[in-house]
Design a protein around this motif. Structure first.
Motif, PDB file in Angstrom:
ATOM      1  N   MET A  44       0.881  -1.180   0.000  1.00 33.62           N
ATOM      2  CA  MET A  44       0.000   0.000   0.000  1.00 33.62           C
ATOM      3  C   MET A  44       0.913   1.223   0.000  1.00 33.62           C
ATOM      4  O   MET A  44       1.340   1.705   1.044  1.00 33.62           O
ATOM      5  CB  MET A  44      -0.921  -0.013   1.218  1.00 33.62           C
ATOM      6  CG  MET A  44      -1.836  -1.225   1.278  1.00 33.62           C
ATOM      7  SD  MET A  44      -2.891  -1.239   2.744  1.00 33.62           S
ATOM      8  CE  MET A  44      -4.459  -0.817   2.026  1.00 33.62           C
ATOM      9  N   SER A  45       1.194   1.730  -1.190  1.00 40.20           N
ATOM     10  CA  SER A  45       2.181   2.801  -1.332  1.00 40.20           C
ATOM     11  C   SER A  45       1.675   4.130  -0.795  1.00 40.20           C
ATOM     12  O   SER A  45       2.457   4.985  -0.416  1.00 40.20           O
ATOM     13  CB  SER A  45       2.541   2.977  -2.809  1.00 40.20           C
ATOM     14  OG  SER A  45       2.972   1.759  -3.353  1.00 40.20           O
ATOM     15  N   ASP A  99      -4.318  -2.701   8.174  1.00 36.71           N
ATOM     16  CA  ASP A  99      -2.971  -2.806   8.709  1.00 36.71           C
ATOM     17  C   ASP A  99      -2.047  -3.006   7.509  1.00 36.71           C
ATOM     18  O   ASP A  99      -2.087  -4.039   6.841  1.00 36.71           O
ATOM     19  CB  ASP A  99      -2.890  -4.008   9.657  1.00 36.71           C
ATOM     20  CG  ASP A  99      -1.547  -4.113  10.361  1.00 36.71           C
ATOM     21  OD1 ASP A  99      -0.508  -4.069   9.655  1.00 36.71           O
ATOM     22  OD2 ASP A  99      -1.525  -4.254  11.584  1.00 36.71           O
ATOM     23  N   ARG A 100      -1.226  -1.986   7.234  1.00 36.86           N
ATOM     24  CA  ARG A 100      -0.422  -1.979   6.014  1.00 36.86           C
ATOM     25  C   ARG A 100       0.483  -3.220   5.892  1.00 36.86           C
ATOM     26  O   ARG A 100       0.528  -3.853   4.829  1.00 36.86           O
ATOM     27  CB  ARG A 100       0.449  -0.710   5.980  1.00 36.86           C
ATOM     28  CG  ARG A 100       1.264  -0.552   4.715  1.00 36.86           C
ATOM     29  CD  ARG A 100       2.254   0.586   4.845  1.00 36.86           C
ATOM     30  NE  ARG A 100       1.612   1.867   5.048  1.00 36.86           N
ATOM     31  CZ  ARG A 100       1.123   2.644   4.070  1.00 36.86           C
ATOM     32  NH1 ARG A 100       1.204   2.227   2.829  1.00 36.86           N
ATOM     33  NH2 ARG A 100       0.566   3.795   4.337  1.00 36.86           N
ATOM     34  N   LEU A 101       1.194  -3.570   6.931  1.00 37.51           N
ATOM     35  CA  LEU A 101       2.116  -4.706   6.874  1.00 37.51           C
ATOM     36  C   LEU A 101       1.367  -6.023   6.721  1.00 37.51           C
ATOM     37  O   LEU A 101       1.779  -6.899   5.955  1.00 37.51           O
ATOM     38  CB  LEU A 101       2.991  -4.738   8.132  1.00 37.51           C
ATOM     39  CG  LEU A 101       4.010  -3.601   8.278  1.00 37.51           C
ATOM     40  CD1 LEU A 101       4.730  -3.709   9.616  1.00 37.51           C
ATOM     41  CD2 LEU A 101       5.025  -3.634   7.135  1.00 37.51           C
ATOM     42  N   GLY A 172      10.745   4.168  -8.309  1.00 43.54           N
ATOM     43  CA  GLY A 172       9.345   3.850  -8.559  1.00 43.54           C
ATOM     44  C   GLY A 172       8.517   3.990  -7.306  1.00 43.54           C
ATOM     45  O   GLY A 172       7.295   4.093  -7.342  1.00 43.54           O
ATOM     46  N   ARG A 173       9.203   3.993  -6.170  1.00 40.60           N
ATOM     47  CA  ARG A 173       8.630   4.196  -4.859  1.00 40.60           C
ATOM     48  C   ARG A 173       9.808   4.580  -3.993  1.00 40.60           C
ATOM     49  O   ARG A 173      10.947   4.304  -4.349  1.00 40.60           O
ATOM     50  CB  ARG A 173       7.972   2.886  -4.380  1.00 40.60           C
ATOM     51  CG  ARG A 173       7.004   3.028  -3.237  1.00 40.60           C
ATOM     52  CD  ARG A 173       6.022   1.857  -3.150  1.00 40.60           C
ATOM     53  NE  ARG A 173       6.613   0.565  -3.408  1.00 40.60           N
ATOM     54  CZ  ARG A 173       5.933  -0.464  -3.916  1.00 40.60           C
ATOM     55  NH1 ARG A 173       4.663  -0.341  -4.241  1.00 40.60           N
ATOM     56  NH2 ARG A 173       6.527  -1.631  -4.109  1.00 40.60           N
ATOM     57  N   ILE A 174       9.586   5.215  -2.869  1.00 42.98           N
ATOM     58  CA  ILE A 174      10.711   5.665  -2.056  1.00 42.98           C
ATOM     59  C   ILE A 174      11.631   4.477  -1.721  1.00 42.98           C
ATOM     60  O   ILE A 174      11.171   3.403  -1.333  1.00 42.98           O
ATOM     61  CB  ILE A 174      10.229   6.368  -0.752  1.00 42.98           C
ATOM     62  CG1 ILE A 174      11.326   7.261  -0.172  1.00 42.98           C
ATOM     63  CG2 ILE A 174       9.676   5.400   0.238  1.00 42.98           C
ATOM     64  CD1 ILE A 174      11.547   8.536  -0.897  1.00 42.98           C
ATOM     65  N   GLY A 199       1.306  11.399  -5.749  1.00 46.47           N
ATOM     66  CA  GLY A 199       2.077  11.753  -4.560  1.00 46.47           C
ATOM     67  C   GLY A 199       1.570  11.031  -3.336  1.00 46.47           C
ATOM     68  O   GLY A 199       0.542  10.347  -3.361  1.00 46.47           O
ATOM     69  N   THR A 200       2.300  11.189  -2.253  1.00 44.58           N
ATOM     70  CA  THR A 200       1.905  10.572  -0.991  1.00 44.58           C
ATOM     71  C   THR A 200       2.193  11.535   0.154  1.00 44.58           C
ATOM     72  O   THR A 200       2.923  12.518  -0.014  1.00 44.58           O
ATOM     73  CB  THR A 200       2.629   9.224  -0.795  1.00 44.58           C
ATOM     74  OG1 THR A 200       2.090   8.557   0.337  1.00 44.58           O
ATOM     75  CG2 THR A 200       4.128   9.402  -0.619  1.00 44.58           C
TER      76      THR A 200
END
Length: 607
Positions: A44-45, A99-101, A172-174, A199-200
């Motif tokens: 979940m970016s 829960d992201r993880l 492509g992602r941090i 963006g995020t």
């Protein structure tokens, strides 16, 4: 060298790639999922939530067809809310905080259970093409892997560039490398590409926030699962919170606009219209004194919180100073800064309605590579691409969802016929038949299709049959039986001021419900049908009219240059898209109703 040949290769392990890989493998294809980092499958970016306006309906549809996004969401859910309950049922949209993880972990565990699904950690930099047909991929290490079909789900990784103030890095992602070379290879073949931006938001340490200065946002009870297979038992939901920016926040950000890559010209492409950065909101709506900020927990066992509504690409120190001005954030500690990302996409007008490219046979695009934004839109495309890749290599007819059948149908139809020049996201307003596409009836609409495809489990089939049997029995009971004042139950329920919960208190109905074990969801669905029957019947009539247009077929070799009376723009668009029917032609941007009338008359004369 060539290694084992696969039926389907899926490039990318995000929401789109995960659904695509499972769909293809469940249908019997020997499938390979290639991704740059196997630890980040189903990541979940952006914000740690699934669903929302129209998006919740999409997840329900994915689940009804036999996809997995709903199941994964239910397993990782930490808060549930049904949005738009104050409006009509066509607008009700489920949303879950996750829960992201755990979300990412559940995706990987689910994928690894499939015996005919293999994994390979690498970066695909080229396609192997022969006679305008894809036959495999080449990785960054020079490994060639043969395949009968390929699905590209590269997300934001194609020539991705991350912006944080004056700093610009490839990614492509941090902290993850971008994919270089693949766009250029596709362009050499004949594809045309564009650039988009998303963006995020920053993540903060929840221990450093003063939640007493914020508004609590509690979850709804009872919790309604996204999947028809789930039996949720969440005893305690996590709280979210609402706070607001203020004039001090806006003043601080405004002073630093010249350091924002959005304003100083470093970012030249377009971002999501309906999810602007905080600096864009302050600039565009300069008369507003505040903007809403949602503080969302990242999980059960983490101190991180996501600051929804504060997407930004400002320098880290500016982000931090601005955050400190927000009530409850006075002592905030930043864990990760927000950032913007530019990436390549391929205008989806280059696709057929099964998501196969027009230029290269057996090559499919799904997700953000098609110009969409959002986990839900990506997952839906992945599912459809995975299904159609399997059908294509087995010489079967493509699986196409119509606009009156699913939000997924609206999504794909919009993309391939209208295209997009900015990140596309789904809204209920995009669906002209939305009263038919409610979140409560996704199983009735789509599970029979999933059964025909072979994607649906026996457990799901059993549940649908049981629900349909009870619904029919209950509806017949409501139509046949009368209550006080000799009024039929369905007539009483049709009154706006009477709810289903008013009438189930009556002894006759209460006894029937208990005896037949009729659950709340069935009662609510019957109530909706009775109360909105007029609207539903009207939309069904509109669908019949639409089908009439769809039934007027356009020959594959039709020469639009013969039709002199249509506009030049319409002729160019029709020659480019080559629609199969008048219905498809009518949905192409730039083709007017008058062009359609002329085309119909010309086709009738030809016949």
């Amino acid at each position: 060298m060539f290694v084992k040949q696969y039926d389907v290769i899926v490039v990318g392990g995000g929401h789109s790639g995960s659904e695509a890989a499972l769909a293809a493998s469940n249908l019997g294809s020997n499938t390979l999922l290639i991704t740059t980092n196997l630890y980040n499958i189903g990541q979940m970016s952006c914000n740690p939530a699934i669903g929302g306006i129209a998006k919740g309906q999409i997840i329900k549809e994915i689940d009804a067809l036999g996809g997995y996004s709903g199941i994964i969401t239910d397993k990782s859910m930490i808060q549930f809310r049904m949005l738009n309950k104050s409006k009509g049922p066509a607008m009700w949209s489920p949303r879950a905080q996750c829960d992201r993880l755990k979300f990412s972990k559940e995706w990987r565990l689910t994928l690894e259970k499939k015996k005919n699904l293999d994994f390979f950690q690498s970066t695909v930099v080229d396609l192997i093409i022969k006679n305008y047909k894809v036959i495999g991929v080449k990785t960054i290490l020079g490994i060639y892997i043969k395949s009968k079909s390929v699905i590209l789900t590269n997300g934001t990784f194609l020539n991705g560039i991350i912006h944080i103030g004056d700093k610009k890095n490839s990614g492509g992602r941090i902290s993850e490398n971008s994919v270089k070379g693949l766009t250029e290879k596709l362009k050499k073949i004949g594809f045309f590409s564009g650039r988009m931006k998303t963006g995020t938001s920053p993540r903060l340490d929840g221990r450093s926030l003063d939640f007493s200065k914020m508004i609590e946002q509690l979850g709804d009870f009872p919790i309604e699962p996204f999947s028809y297979l789930s039996n949720l038992n969440i005893l305690k939901q996590k709280k979210c919170y609402i706070t607001h920016t203020n004039l001090e926040t806006h003043k601080l950000l405004s002073k630093e606009f010249n350091r924002s890559p959005i304003f100083n010209g470093k970012i030249k492409c377009v971002g999501p219209r309906y999810c602007p950065s905080i600096e864009e909101k302050v600039y565009r709506f300069s008369n507003k004194e505040n903007h809403q900020i949602f503080v969302e927990p990242e999980g059960v066992n983490t101190i991180e919180v996501y600051i929804n509504g504060f997407s930004t690409s400002m320098p880290e120190e500016v982000q931090y100073k601005a955050l400190l001005t927000i009530p409850g954030f006075e002592n905030a500690k930043m864990v990760r800064p927000g950032y913007a990302i530019e990436y390549d996409y391929f205008p989806p007008t280059q696709l057929k309605n099964n998501l196969e490219t027009k230029l290269i046979e057996n090559l499919f695009f799904a997700g953000q590579i098609n110009g969409t934004t959002g986990y839900e839109e990506a997952a839906a495309q992945g599912l459809i691409a995975g299904i159609n890749a399997n059908l294509k290599i087995n010489e079967k007819d493509p699986f196409i969802l119509k606009r009156n059948e699913a939000y997924i149908g609206v999504l794909i139809d919009d993309l391939i016929y209208k295209g997009t020049e900015e990140p596309y996201r789904m809204f209920t307003s995009r669906a002209e038949y939305r009263i038919l596409l409610r979140q409560d009836n996704a199983d009735e609409r789509l599970t029979p299709m999933g059964i025909n495809l072979g994607l649906v489990s026996n457990d799901r089939i059993k549940k649908l049959k049981n629900k349909n049997k009870k619904t029919k029995h209950c509806f017949f009971f409501f139509k046949r039986n009368k209550v006080k004042e000799n009024i039929k139950i369905c007539d009483l329920l049709s009154r706006p001021e009477i709810s289903i919960y008013d009438i189930i208190k009556l002894y006759l109905i209460k006894n029937f419900i208990k005896k037949n074990n009729i659950d709340k969801k069935i009662l609510e669905q019957i109530s909706l049908y009775i109360k909105y029957k007029g609207y539903i019947l009207k939309e069904e009539e509109n669908v019949k009219k639409m089908y009439k247009l769809e039934s007027i077929r356009i020959p594959n070799d039709f020469d639009y240059n013969q039709v002199k009376s249509i506009s030049i723009e319409a002729r160019e668009k029709l020659l480019n898209y080559k629609p199969n029917s008048i219905g498809e032609a009518s949905r192409i941007s730039g083709v007017s109703p008058s062009d359609i009338r002329i085309l119909i008359l010309f086709l009738i004369k030809r016949l």
